[in-house]
Design a protein around this motif. Structure first.
Motif, PDB file in Angstrom:
ATOM      1  N   PHE A 172       0.857  -1.184   0.000  1.00 42.27           N
ATOM      2  CA  PHE A 172       0.000   0.000   0.000  1.00 42.27           C
ATOM      3  C   PHE A 172       0.894   1.234   0.000  1.00 42.27           C
ATOM      4  O   PHE A 172       1.876   1.291   0.740  1.00 42.27           O
ATOM      5  CB  PHE A 172      -0.910   0.029   1.227  1.00 42.27           C
ATOM      6  CG  PHE A 172      -1.858  -1.132   1.330  1.00 42.27           C
ATOM      7  CD1 PHE A 172      -3.101  -1.088   0.715  1.00 42.27           C
ATOM      8  CD2 PHE A 172      -1.511  -2.273   2.039  1.00 42.27           C
ATOM      9  CE1 PHE A 172      -3.979  -2.153   0.807  1.00 42.27           C
ATOM     10  CE2 PHE A 172      -2.373  -3.346   2.141  1.00 42.27           C
ATOM     11  CZ  PHE A 172      -3.615  -3.288   1.513  1.00 42.27           C
ATOM     12  N   SER A 173       0.537   2.242  -0.805  1.00 44.97           N
ATOM     13  CA  SER A 173       1.297   3.491  -0.822  1.00 44.97           C
ATOM     14  C   SER A 173       0.408   4.622  -1.317  1.00 44.97           C
ATOM     15  O   SER A 173      -0.542   4.397  -2.075  1.00 44.97           O
ATOM     16  CB  SER A 173       2.541   3.372  -1.702  1.00 44.97           C
ATOM     17  OG  SER A 173       2.162   3.108  -3.050  1.00 44.97           O
ATOM     18  N   TYR A 174       0.723   5.825  -0.850  1.00 45.00           N
ATOM     19  CA  TYR A 174       0.045   7.030  -1.326  1.00 45.00           C
ATOM     20  C   TYR A 174       0.920   7.699  -2.377  1.00 45.00           C
ATOM     21  O   TYR A 174       2.145   7.818  -2.209  1.00 45.00           O
ATOM     22  CB  TYR A 174      -0.236   7.993  -0.179  1.00 45.00           C
ATOM     23  CG  TYR A 174      -1.461   7.630   0.629  1.00 45.00           C
ATOM     24  CD1 TYR A 174      -2.729   7.978   0.183  1.00 45.00           C
ATOM     25  CD2 TYR A 174      -1.350   6.930   1.831  1.00 45.00           C
ATOM     26  CE1 TYR A 174      -3.864   7.647   0.914  1.00 45.00           C
ATOM     27  CE2 TYR A 174      -2.472   6.602   2.571  1.00 45.00           C
ATOM     28  CZ  TYR A 174      -3.728   6.963   2.101  1.00 45.00           C
ATOM     29  OH  TYR A 174      -4.852   6.626   2.822  1.00 45.00           O
ATOM     30  N   GLU A 175       0.279   8.149  -3.464  1.00 42.03           N
ATOM     31  CA  GLU A 175       0.993   8.801  -4.551  1.00 42.03           C
ATOM     32  C   GLU A 175       0.213  10.034  -4.990  1.00 42.03           C
ATOM     33  O   GLU A 175      -0.961  10.204  -4.654  1.00 42.03           O
ATOM     34  CB  GLU A 175       1.172   7.846  -5.744  1.00 42.03           C
ATOM     35  CG  GLU A 175       1.981   6.605  -5.424  1.00 42.03           C
ATOM     36  CD  GLU A 175       2.119   5.698  -6.631  1.00 42.03           C
ATOM     37  OE1 GLU A 175       1.441   5.960  -7.652  1.00 42.03           O
ATOM     38  OE2 GLU A 175       2.894   4.729  -6.547  1.00 42.03           O
ATOM     39  N   ASP A 176       0.892  10.866  -5.769  1.00 43.81           N
ATOM     40  CA  ASP A 176       0.208  11.986  -6.401  1.00 43.81           C
ATOM     41  C   ASP A 176      -0.444  11.508  -7.687  1.00 43.81           C
ATOM     42  O   ASP A 176      -0.008  10.530  -8.307  1.00 43.81           O
ATOM     43  CB  ASP A 176       1.199  13.115  -6.709  1.00 43.81           C
ATOM     44  CG  ASP A 176       1.643  13.823  -5.447  1.00 43.81           C
ATOM     45  OD1 ASP A 176       0.801  14.029  -4.552  1.00 43.81           O
ATOM     46  OD2 ASP A 176       2.836  14.175  -5.344  1.00 43.81           O
ATOM     47  N   ILE A 177      -1.489  12.199  -8.085  1.00 41.11           N
ATOM     48  CA  ILE A 177      -2.190  11.826  -9.310  1.00 41.11           C
ATOM     49  C   ILE A 177      -1.279  12.091 -10.506  1.00 41.11           C
ATOM     50  O   ILE A 177      -0.741  13.193 -10.679  1.00 41.11           O
ATOM     51  CB  ILE A 177      -3.490  12.623  -9.446  1.00 41.11           C
ATOM     52  CG1 ILE A 177      -4.429  12.281  -8.287  1.00 41.11           C
ATOM     53  CG2 ILE A 177      -4.165  12.346 -10.783  1.00 41.11           C
ATOM     54  CD1 ILE A 177      -5.700  13.099  -8.265  1.00 41.11           C
TER      55      ILE A 177
END
Length: 793
Positions: A586-591
């Motif tokens: 799981f990871s958060y990224e920019d669009i």
């Protein structure tokens, strides 16, 4: 009481004698006179007194008994003179009592007194009482120091997971993050030791530091340079001119703006713009230009860098200037004036390819892993080399970097780096399982090997795994454990090609092939703050989707992000591509605003601690990643039946083949085999997995057999050989844009370049064998269950 017993005994003997005499008289028809009767009674009394003198009757020889006999001797009815001592007990007792030499000629001990017997009994009673009290005291304190663990709750009870996850708090992660960055570090071992102490302080007992001596390619004493021969200008990788004084703050960044394991030296040649280095780009350039020993101006993205470099090397290029087009970056980032570091190492210690770097191993001293001189540069420098004016900006539209076809530039590229052996450290912690301790669920983060360069993203992943350990150990201290062993790993040498994870896995390869169940990755968990990007093996996609809903009160209000099976960066590489282990991340990224943005994460830009705090000031995103990853880990480690979905694998295979229906490739055999795989997987799912999820059907041997089958589902999909940069595990696609098997997609592209069908036929054969192997594996699992059940019946 004792005299009374003796008296009773004497009277009973007399009665016995009386009855005996009467019986004899009746039998013989004769009667005894009074004297004969008295004589007979005395004889029996004598026999009784002889018995009283035996050792077993010492307690009867009391004063009262003696007085009783003496009283009887004075009876006027008995004439005792003619009676001999040997026949008269009465006369014998009188003489023994009157004889002063009695003790000397009769050595038997005098009978014990009643007082002596009482004290002896009292001593025994007191001793027993003391021992009893002493035992109670020992038992009390032993129980207080070593309490028996409480009975473990039902291992698959969701309440246990929620109790653990609610202890993961954003403020704790933030504090751990800041503590990790507080003290300066000199090398990899320093960071590893600090992590080890943190994990141990939270209660994780079995934590080890595992060191390997590996070959690293480090920057030289001065920065690499690019000289534009047309104007004589000299530039550093970030675009600064060499004549200007370099800022001290950025000196480290300049040194580490390089490609590890690149060829070294100086090359002067024409610069050729090949855009993204695709097959179409190469065909277009080669039709007009001789590219031998030229320097390519290459954009990062679209496909793996190692794959593109292999194409350029085959085409005859001598060097590469590598950059990221600003149009491919998220709008929230500003990296146009920054160069970056990149590794050309496919994985592990280059000096020990395929085996662990342990003491005594043969070392291959490989100074570089490619014949190309590769240098990363900033987008600002790429624009200068392409002669793009600074004011060339269109409103609300990004213009990609592109050289004019008529513009010829000659540049001189100088690269220097130093290969040397260094020690890297892995931190490995074990939480032993209570039911299946020989089955491992690995959760891995990494720590930095580049000193202050490369940003502080490593601290994010390390803070998350440490917070999870802290929350989990609170539950463990209360007596709860997972069924399977959880292995916590912080890898060293990740920036140089996942060296730490490769060496540890190669060192323990035989054990891990048999025991590893799944890998949970925490590689760069917060790269942006716009969208959650979950990646999982096909068999774990459902679990990844479920894990996203743990923070939701009502799942209908919390739609999760789509889970995909695509290639990713990080230390999960060895476990996915060499062990065939299911993985989730799981990871958060920019669009991303461009379809060419895939594989940009291969570039390691300098990013400072302030950047992480800007992306996630409340550390709520970190908390979410910790809970998502923790939930997946707990589910895999504690569920009696592994939460893997066999049918999802078969569906993924079918979807990856359907796109070839319109191609010029005959995929009929592949589709037929994929259909059989789906039928077998459906049967396996319905006949074996569904019954096993019923607690009443969970026979231990059945569950173990089922888990052994589930654990090895993906091993069948490892192909023997894959192009550089592509996964050997064909279940993973290249990126979100593609839906085909990557090896088949690459083979089709290769045919366009070389006008040959050999590559595509070889790739088709590899995929066919993989699908067939998986179908046979499923079928064999079903046959084993049928045979076992039939044998029991």
């Amino acid at each position: 009481m004792c005299p009374f017993l003796a008296l009773l005994y004497g009277e009973s003997v007399k009665k016995m004698a009386y009855h005996k005499v009467n019986a004899d008289q009746r039998t013989q028809g004769q009667y005894l006179d009074s004297d004969d009767l008295q004589a007979t009674a005395l004889e029996l009394e004598w026999d009784m007194e002889k018995e009283l003198e035996e050792p077993g009757f010492d307690h009867f020889r009391l004063d009262g008994a003696v007085q009783h006999h003496l009283g009887n001797s004075q009876s006027p009815d008995l004439d005792l003179e003619p009676i001999q001592p040997s026949a008269s007990p009465k006369g014998r007792f009188q003489r023994l009592q009157e004889d002063p030499e009695y003790i000397s000629h009769y050595s038997r001990q005098s009978p014990k007194s009643h007082r002596c017997s009482f004290f002896q009994i009292l001593k025994v009673f007191c001793a027993a009482l003391i021992l009893f009290i002493f035992g109670i005291v020992i038992g009390y304190y032993a129980g207080k120091k070593c309490p028996s663990p409480p009975a473990s709750p039902e291992p698959n009870n969701p309440h246990n997971y929620h109790e653990i996850l609610k202890e993961i708090k954003a403020e704790n992660i933030q504090q751990i993050y800041r503590d990790l960055l507080q003290s300066p570090r000199e090398d990899d071992v320093d960071a590893a030791m600090k992590i080890l102490l943190q994990w141990t302080s939270h209660g994780l007992e079995d934590v080890r530091l595992v060191n390997y001596s590996v070959l690293l390619d480090l920057p030289g004493s001065s920065s690499n340079t690019i000289i534009l021969k047309n104007s004589g200008e000299c530039f550093y990788p970030d675009g600064q001119q060499c004549s200007k004084v370099t800022k001290t703050l950025h000196s480290q960044d300049l040194l580490y703006s390089y490609a590890a394991y690149s060829a070294k030296g100086t090359l002067e040649a024409e610069l050729v713009d090949i855009q993204y280095g695709t097959i179409e780009d190469l065909i277009r350039i080669q039709t007009t230009t001789n590219v031998t020993k030229k320097i390519a101006l290459l954009k990062l993205g679209q496909s793996p860098l190692l794959y593109k470099l292999s194409l350029l090397e085959d085409a005859g290029f001598g060097g590469v200037l590598l950059y990221v087009d600003p149009c491919d970056l998220p709008k929230t980032t500003d990296l146009a004036d920054k160069a970056f570091m990149i590794s050309l190492n496919s994985g592990g210690d280059p000096s020990t390819p395929g085996y662990a770097s342990i003491d005594g191993s043969y070392r291959q001293h490989r100074l570089n892993l490619t014949t190309l001189l590769v240098q990363p540069i900033s987008a600002a420098l790429a624009k200068k080399l392409a002669s793009i004016p600074e004011n060339r900006v269109q409103k609300d539209k990004c213009v990609p970097v592109q050289m004019s076809s008529t513009d010829k530039k000659i540049i001189s590229l100088s690269i220097q780096s130093v290969t040397t052996y260094k020690t890297i450290s892995n931190v490995i912690g074990y939480l032993k399982g209570s039911v299946f301790p020989d089955r491992y669920v690995i959760i891995g983060s990494h720590h930095s090997s580049l000193n202050t360069y490369g940003g502080q993203e490593w601290a994010s992943s390390t803070a998350i795994i440490t917070a999870f350990i802290q929350a989990l150990m609170l539950k463990v201290k209360r007596g709860w454990r997972t069924d399977r062993t959880i292995v916590f790993c912080s890898w060293g040498g990740t920036s140089f090609g996942n060296i730490g994870s490769y060496e540890w896995a190669e060192d323990l390869k035989r054990v891990l092939q048999r025991n590893v169940v799944a890998y949970v990755s925490l590689h760069n968990p917060v790269r942006g703050n716009s969208t959650l990007h979950p990646i999982a093996s096909p068999s774990l996609q459902q679990l990844a989707a479920e894990s996203q809903s743990i923070n939701c009160v009502e799942k209908t209000k919390c739609p999760g992000s789509n889970v995909s099976s695509v290639q990713t960066q990080g230390d999960s590489d060895y476990f996915i591509n060499h062990l065939g282990v299911p993985a989730v991340q799981f990871s958060y990224e920019d669009i991303n605003t461009s379809e060419n943005s895939s594989f940009l994460s291969e570039a390691l830009f300098p990013m400072y601690a302030t950047r992480t705090e800007e992306l996630d000031p409340s550390f709520k995103l970190h908390e979410n990643i910790a809970k998502f990853s923790g939930h997946a880990t707990l589910q895999i480690a504690s569920e009696p039946v592994l939460p893997f979905n066999a049918l999802d694998i078969a569906l993924e295979v079918q979807n990856s083949l359907r796109v070839f229906l319109g191609e010029e490739v005959d995929a009929s055999q592949l589709l037929a085999m994929a259909s059989r795989l789906r039928d077998t997987a459906e049967l396996f799912q319905s006949d074996e997995m569904r019954p096993a999820n019923d607690p009443r059907e969970r026979a231990p041997i059945r569950v173990r057999m089922l888990n052994d089958v589930l654990q090895s589902l993906e091993k069948s999909f490892l192909v023997q050989q894959a192009p550089p940069g592509l996964y050997r595990n064909i279940l993973y696609r290249l990126d979100e844009r593609t839906s085909q098997f990557s090896v088949l997609l690459e083979a089709l592209e290769h045919c366009k370049l070389h006008q040959s069908n050999e590559t595509i036929q070889a790739a088709l054969s590899e995929v066919l064998n993989s699908i067939s192997s998986a179908q046979v594996y499923f079928k064999a699992g079903l046959d084993v269950f049928e045979t076992t059940l039939a044998g029991k019946k």
